[in-house]
Write a protein that holds these residues in place. Structure first.
Motif, mmCIF file in Angstrom:
data_model
loop_
_atom_site.group_PDB
_atom_site.id
_atom_site.type_symbol
_atom_site.label_atom_id
_atom_site.label_comp_id
_atom_site.label_asym_id
_atom_site.label_seq_id
_atom_site.Cartn_x
_atom_site.Cartn_y
_atom_site.Cartn_z
ATOM 1 N N ALA A 22 0.806 -1.220 0.000
ATOM 2 C CA ALA A 22 0.000 0.000 0.000
ATOM 3 C C ALA A 22 0.836 1.265 0.000
ATOM 4 O O ALA A 22 0.314 2.358 -0.280
ATOM 5 N N ASP A 23 2.131 1.134 0.287
ATOM 6 C CA ASP A 23 3.004 2.309 0.355
ATOM 7 C C ASP A 23 3.782 2.562 -0.940
ATOM 8 O O ASP A 23 4.415 3.609 -1.080
ATOM 9 N N VAL A 24 3.763 1.619 -1.865
ATOM 10 C CA VAL A 24 4.648 1.720 -3.036
ATOM 11 C C VAL A 24 4.397 2.984 -3.834
ATOM 12 O O VAL A 24 5.322 3.743 -4.154
ATOM 13 N N ALA A 25 3.153 3.242 -4.191
ATOM 14 C CA ALA A 25 2.863 4.396 -5.047
ATOM 15 C C ALA A 25 3.313 5.698 -4.391
ATOM 16 O O ALA A 25 3.907 6.564 -5.053
ATOM 17 N N GLN A 65 7.363 -14.094 -13.986
ATOM 18 C CA GLN A 65 6.901 -13.558 -15.265
ATOM 19 C C GLN A 65 6.187 -12.228 -15.068
ATOM 20 O O GLN A 65 6.398 -11.264 -15.826
ATOM 21 N N ALA A 66 5.340 -12.147 -14.041
ATOM 22 C CA ALA A 66 4.606 -10.904 -13.775
ATOM 23 C C ALA A 66 5.541 -9.771 -13.359
ATOM 24 O O ALA A 66 5.234 -8.591 -13.584
ATOM 25 N N ALA A 67 6.679 -10.120 -12.769
ATOM 26 C CA ALA A 67 7.637 -9.108 -12.321
ATOM 27 C C ALA A 67 8.382 -8.466 -13.485
ATOM 28 O O ALA A 67 9.054 -7.446 -13.305
ATOM 29 N N ALA A 68 8.299 -9.057 -14.659
ATOM 30 C CA ALA A 68 8.812 -8.443 -15.892
ATOM 31 C C ALA A 68 10.266 -7.993 -15.761
ATOM 32 O O ALA A 68 10.617 -6.861 -16.076
ATOM 33 N N GLY A 69 11.100 -8.904 -15.296
ATOM 34 C CA GLY A 69 12.524 -8.623 -15.222
ATOM 35 C C GLY A 69 13.001 -8.070 -13.899
ATOM 36 O O GLY A 69 14.219 -7.978 -13.674
ATOM 37 N N THR A 76 1.655 -8.635 -8.003
ATOM 38 C CA THR A 76 2.984 -8.349 -8.542
ATOM 39 C C THR A 76 2.905 -7.376 -9.708
ATOM 40 O O THR A 76 3.644 -6.380 -9.771
ATOM 41 N N ALA A 77 2.025 -7.659 -10.656
ATOM 42 C CA ALA A 77 1.895 -6.797 -11.832
ATOM 43 C C ALA A 77 1.474 -5.386 -11.445
ATOM 44 O O ALA A 77 1.982 -4.390 -11.995
ATOM 45 N N GLU A 78 0.554 -5.266 -10.501
ATOM 46 C CA GLU A 78 0.108 -3.943 -10.051
ATOM 47 C C GLU A 78 1.250 -3.163 -9.412
ATOM 48 O O GLU A 78 1.455 -1.972 -9.698
ATOM 49 N N LEU A 79 2.017 -3.835 -8.572
ATOM 50 C CA LEU A 79 3.103 -3.151 -7.860
ATOM 51 C C LEU A 79 4.231 -2.757 -8.800
ATOM 52 O O LEU A 79 4.826 -1.687 -8.662
ATOM 53 N N VAL A 80 4.516 -3.611 -9.780
ATOM 54 C CA VAL A 80 5.515 -3.259 -10.793
ATOM 55 C C VAL A 80 5.046 -2.041 -11.582
ATOM 56 O O VAL A 80 5.829 -1.113 -11.862
ATOM 57 N N ALA A 81 3.767 -2.006 -11.940
ATOM 58 C CA ALA A 81 3.218 -0.865 -12.674
ATOM 59 C C ALA A 81 3.313 0.419 -11.858
ATOM 60 O O ALA A 81 3.468 1.515 -12.424
ATOM 61 N N GLN A 82 3.254 0.297 -10.537
ATOM 62 C CA GLN A 82 3.348 1.465 -9.670
ATOM 63 C C GLN A 82 4.801 1.904 -9.441
ATOM 64 O O GLN A 82 5.029 2.983 -8.894
#
Length: 243
Positions: A59-62, A134-138, A97-103
């Motif tokens: 919840a703190d990432v963004a 895979q969701a972490a995209a590298g 994972t995908a959401e947090l990477v996007a943030q």
């Protein structure tokens, strides 16, 4: 739950530099009671000491990314997935994972489904980790095993599954269970995975002596809340050392 500090003898070998130790530390900001002000203070500690990363709650990432405290530094922004119990579905872990990477998260520490590994379903463990990778995209994925709940055989099977799935790190624990990192587990992890996979110790690493001993055994990254204490102790020892 507070995990006991790792009890090791005082380190007597050569001392690394402050920068070398700082870049082994993921400064942990994961306790549920932390306020936004607490997070801000923790980011300033991470910036001051130029650690490897901060590990913050999802919840703190963004806010951490947009807040800019770490802009212009080499401190990565890390976070956790399915923390601390690992009991989310695979689809939920992948989405998180995908959401947090996007943030803007740059490193992911995920908790495995501990019960499935204990049941011997290593194929599930491997496939779930692979899906998160895979969701972490590298971005590096550090796989948390909560070793205190596992037998020796289960640990080895889990570490091998993590490597087969493409994990960057195997990690001892969340720091929220009954036990944390141990010297025996670090040695086992390092012996089990190849040089392509690093080892992260978390849970009870509160002293310079513990960090240096576990590093000697093969850990290259450490989850820690006592970052300033560890680095200040190192600076004092280097100032007075005759080695």
């Amino acid at each position: 739950m507070s995990v006991a500090s790792i009890d090791v003898p005082r380190w007597t070998g050569p001392l690394p530099t402050r920068d070398e130790v700082a870049k082994m530390i993921d400064h942990s900001l994961l306790r549920p009671e932390l306020t936004p002000a607490d997070i801000q203070a923790g980011l300033l500690i991470a910036r001051e000491h130029n650690v490897a990363s901060v590990c913050v709650r999802p919840a703190d990432v963004a806010a951490v990314v947009s807040g800019g405290v770490l802009h212009g530094t080499t401190v990565a922004i890390g976070t956790v997935v399915a923390f601390p119990h690992g009991s989310s579905t695979t689809a939920t872990k992948v989405f998180e994972t995908a959401e947090l990477v996007a943030q803007g998260a740059e490193e992911i520490d995920m908790v495995i489904d501990i019960g499935r590994l204990r049941a011997g379903d290593t194929a599930f463990t491997r496939d779930e980790i692979a899906a998160v990778v895979q969701a972490a995209a590298g971005r590096p994925v550090k796989v948390i095993f909560e070793n205190t709940y596992l037998t020796q055989q289960e640990k080895v099977a889990g570490y091998q599954a993590a490597e087969a799935a493409g994990a960057a790190f195997v990690k001892t624990s969340t720091g929220f269970a009954a036990g944390g990192a141990t010297a025996a587990d670090i040695a086992l992890m390092r012996q089990t995975v190849s040089a392509a996979v690093q080892v992260k110790a978390a849970g009870g690493v509160r002293t310079l002596d513990a960090l240096l001993e576990l590093n000697r055994l093969g850990a290259t990254r450490f989850g820690a809340t006592a970052t300033a204490t560890i680095l200040d102790d190192l600076e004092e020892r280097r100032r007075t050392s005759t080695i």
